[in-house]
Scaffold this active site. Sequence first.
Site, short mmCIF file in Angstrom:
data_model
loop_
_atom_site.label_atom_id
_atom_site.label_comp_id
_atom_site.label_asym_id
_atom_site.label_seq_id
_atom_site.Cartn_x
_atom_site.Cartn_y
_atom_site.Cartn_z
N ASP A 119 36.73 50.05 57.34
CA ASP A 119 35.35 50.31 56.87
C ASP A 119 34.45 51.00 57.96
O ASP A 119 34.59 50.81 59.01
CB ASP A 119 34.66 48.62 56.70
CG ASP A 119 33.40 48.73 55.96
OD1 ASP A 119 33.27 49.77 55.16
OD2 ASP A 119 32.64 47.61 55.72
N HIS A 162 21.33 52.61 57.02
CA HIS A 162 21.46 51.05 57.49
C HIS A 162 21.86 50.82 58.69
O HIS A 162 21.48 49.99 59.29
CB HIS A 162 22.92 50.80 56.71
CG HIS A 162 23.58 49.61 56.76
ND1 HIS A 162 23.11 48.22 56.56
CD2 HIS A 162 24.74 49.42 57.48
CE1 HIS A 162 24.14 47.39 56.78
NE2 HIS A 162 24.94 48.01 57.59
N GLU A 189 26.74 44.17 50.71
CA GLU A 189 26.65 45.65 51.34
C GLU A 189 27.00 46.47 49.94
O GLU A 189 28.18 46.48 49.72
CB GLU A 189 27.47 45.75 52.38
CG GLU A 189 26.76 45.04 53.57
CD GLU A 189 27.14 45.30 55.14
OE1 GLU A 189 28.40 46.16 55.07
OE2 GLU A 189 26.69 45.02 55.91
N GLU A 231 28.54 49.70 49.26
CA GLU A 231 29.35 50.73 49.67
C GLU A 231 30.18 51.38 48.48
O GLU A 231 30.25 51.23 47.45
CB GLU A 231 30.53 50.33 50.80
CG GLU A 231 29.60 49.45 51.68
CD GLU A 231 30.37 49.01 52.99
OE1 GLU A 231 31.54 49.60 53.05
OE2 GLU A 231 30.14 48.30 53.72
N ASP A 234 30.84 44.56 50.30
CA ASP A 234 31.39 44.07 51.75
C ASP A 234 30.44 43.01 52.01
O ASP A 234 29.65 43.04 52.75
CB ASP A 234 31.33 45.16 52.74
CG ASP A 234 31.69 44.90 54.17
OD1 ASP A 234 32.51 43.92 54.25
OD2 ASP A 234 31.09 45.14 55.13
N ARG A 255 25.61 36.69 57.38
CA ARG A 255 25.02 37.35 58.81
C ARG A 255 25.00 36.39 59.86
O ARG A 255 24.73 36.72 61.03
CB ARG A 255 23.51 37.68 58.21
CG ARG A 255 23.58 38.75 57.13
CD ARG A 255 24.16 39.90 57.48
NE ARG A 255 24.14 41.00 56.35
CZ ARG A 255 24.81 41.89 56.39
NH1 ARG A 255 25.63 42.63 57.56
NH2 ARG A 255 24.84 43.04 55.60
N GLN A 259 28.15 36.44 61.41
CA GLN A 259 28.40 37.69 62.30
C GLN A 259 27.77 37.58 63.53
O GLN A 259 28.10 38.38 64.57
CB GLN A 259 27.78 38.70 61.21
CG GLN A 259 28.08 40.16 61.49
CD GLN A 259 27.53 41.25 60.70
OE1 GLN A 259 27.33 41.08 59.44
NE2 GLN A 259 27.82 42.50 60.96
N LYS A 274 33.20 39.02 57.41
CA LYS A 274 33.49 39.82 56.47
C LYS A 274 34.92 39.66 55.68
O LYS A 274 35.07 39.84 54.41
CB LYS A 274 33.57 41.06 57.03
CG LYS A 274 32.37 41.51 57.84
CD LYS A 274 31.45 42.45 56.98
CE LYS A 274 30.55 43.08 57.77
NZ LYS A 274 29.34 43.94 56.95
N THR A 294 36.23 40.87 50.02
CA THR A 294 35.55 41.99 49.59
C THR A 294 35.65 42.40 48.24
O THR A 294 37.01 41.93 47.57
CB THR A 294 36.31 43.32 50.38
OG1 THR A 294 35.94 42.77 51.91
CG2 THR A 294 35.63 44.39 50.13
N GLU A 324 18.52 44.27 55.36
CA GLU A 324 17.41 45.12 55.28
C GLU A 324 16.37 45.12 54.65
O GLU A 324 15.29 45.12 54.89
CB GLU A 324 18.20 46.49 55.05
CG GLU A 324 19.11 46.99 55.99
CD GLU A 324 20.09 47.93 55.30
OE1 GLU A 324 19.49 49.26 55.48
OE2 GLU A 324 21.41 47.82 54.87
#
Lengths: 435, 435
Positions: free
Chosen positions: A135, A142, A207, A209, A241, A245, A248, A261, A265, A382
């Site tokens: 990744d 971002h 996420e 992507e 993804d 948080r 993480q 993560k 996925t 975000e």
Amino acid sequence: MVGLDHTHDAPARSWVPGADGHPDFPIQNLPLGVFSMEDGAKRAGIAIGDRILDLPATRAAGLLSGEAARAVAAAEGGALNGLLALGAGPRRSLREQVFGLLRADGPHRDRASPLLHEASSCTLHLPAAIGDYTDFFVGIHHATNTGRQFRPDQPLLPNYKHVPVGYHGRASSIRPSGLPVRRPHGQAKPPHLDAPVFGPSRRLDYELELGVWIGPGNALGEPVPIAEAAAQVAGFCLLNDWSARDIQGWEYQPLGPFLAKSFSTTISPWIVTPEALAPFRAPQAPRPEGDPAPLPYLFDAADQAGGALDLELEVLLSTPASREAGLAPHRVARSNARHMYWTVAQMVAHHTSGGCNLRPGDLLGTGTLSGPEPDSYGSLLETTQGGKQPIRLATGEERRFLEDGDEVILTARGVREGFAPIGFGACRATVLAAR
Amino acid sequence: MVGLDHTHDAPARSWVPGADGHPDFPIQNLPLGVFSMEDGAKRAGIAIGDRILDLPATRAAGLLSGEAARAVAAAEGGALNGLLALGAGPRRSLREQVFGLLRADGPHRDRASPLLHEASSCTLHLPAAIGDYTDFFVGIHHATNTGRQFRPDQPLLPNYKHVPVGYHGRASSIRPSGLPVRRPHGQAKPPHLDAPVFGPSRRLDYELELGVWIGPGNALGEPVPIAEAAAQVAGFCLLNDWSARDIQGWEYQPLGPFLAKSFSTTISPWIVTPEALAPFRAPQAPRPEGDPAPLPYLFDAADQAGGALDLELEVLLSTPASREAGLAPHRVARSNARHMYWTVAQMVAHHTSGGCNLRPGDLLGTGTLSGPEPDSYGSLLETTQGGKQPIRLATGEERRFLEDGDEVILTARGVREGFAPIGFGACRATVLAAR
């Protein structure tokens, strides 16, 4: 534009019912995938409208020849790795012959019709066995937005504009669209506690992507030069993804994201080929004044001139309450694949620059493709500023992070005047409660 | 000690010439691997002395039965994934039956003799197709030593004693012992320059680790409880996590090591089973006063009582000049696998705690297993303090980092009074000049 031919003609029509004007899969797209029917046997297919063409059966019926037949033969066994390994030539032949078979004036409609199956009665699988998944982090908005939450005075680290930053991801937990994702347990240390706690993630996020499928690959110790890097790309998909948080934030120093993560996925199951995307190529946006030039191993004039992708991206969210109320999914974000600071060819050249070998069917993620404005941010981290500014849905509900029962839907679409629009098909999954 | 039986008897002898007293592979070890001979066909084998027993041929000769025969059948195709997936029962049966076949008074010596091949005339391969490779960081001295170079006042990050920190590694570039490793090119930013440069790594290093082979695996979303985690381990190997420190220092923020590691990883090709290692189990060292207790999902009394491994580890270095002079390889470090802050079962339980699925043949690395003293450090980064204190070899040469032509050899050995010592076989590779 490079690589355009009659398979991109906007007026081209198909005899397959519903294919013309299909939002994702008109005859100009023809993405590759792996499906099964009631007997469970996996086989290669091509999406056309709401149907799937059975490729081994098409070959067995004598409707494919030469390189195209060879491409289908290479995909025996229910995974496309062997087909991807062949590179652009056989892939293009297959596209051309299937285009000829399915176009409105195709001469073999009677023989080909029985080889089509309703997609709604098929199961879609991962299109290839994914050896390694990497990744990247090339969405500069971002990187800036998330960096700002940790380092307000230095959102982008010093290496960002020199290195296409990436990390190894988990291949085993990649799943095709439609399968649910279970909220993970994990360790987190909320700021108000002195010690970590273990429990269901409270800050589950998506996420937005793109995924990149690798074709031929390279031998260990033999880097792929930037000018040859695009030829390594066999196609694209959407990639969610999923990220916890809270896990993480506690685990990621010093070796990067791991369990935050690796629990899941989700990807869209169709491989949209570079051929199908030829009309949607764009020049790489010029670097802002003052940014460093890419080092020579990352610079290729043709790549800069046409290596970007102009694809409209969306994140949609439906909740149990919104489905109950019969509301359409809420659009949380609208972005574009052009918000990549590095091109896909630069990702490939960098990845192999030290000799690391890519194998057919390896998957790369771009990293979250946020745009510059809040309504284009590709993650809730975000959009809600780390949970501080909830979004409000049409149901009156708020979301800071994902709740159980929420469904996240990613879409990608190529739209350009003079060409038939194409889409990637949905990348969707619903959040299940933690065990 | 748990799991001891007659296959661990120290006085047991074998009729295979050279097996008794063999430093690595006496009859008490019987590690599993994959080899080929002149015809190139890969097949499963067991090491005994300087020979390899051809397992499919042994089964075909009717010398294996029941679960042991089933284990060998599952390894058809030249990869042991299917055998590892079966778990401890069939693996133990195979050990017992091969022990009975090769012991001094085994009744089938005449029939078994032709099934043995000189290891020196065989090629050893990776023993399994590695789906995912995860590298941990459980060597606390290594974590402290390397952390001190970046953060003198806080060498260990706050999460270290709560989380078995790990990251995803690159599976495609893992190679068996004996194949050379090419010095990678990469981006680095030396402190005296304002911008990064691209070129051959100048700070190439090794890392002394153990590898852990996963057996049955778990389904996505179904964590492995700590009490069941040891049953997921199918065996062990040595692992050299080659590292380019200059590339690593520049690239690793914020997502962790990537190209600094992915150019090559070398492992010893024999899977030393948990059965063979039963005599070398040890209690996990008590945590120092003041350290936090593991969270409940990481604590199991039986694991604490016997989940550590007492294995002597070495790093040896030979240079072109030392070989020219006929000198034995220089011992750079001597350490022990007991220097792990987390047990292997804790690594497995943590890895799956959020639902991430492990698959048969997945590989875990422990992280560098340095001891507390400089002569036990498992990387040159530590031994030479980042290149500041070179080591001096018997040839008069100095080394700060590895030079072209240097060969690094890792060894592991179980030694315990009352038991036959066993070893892992070498994990070795020579550094080739950058292209």
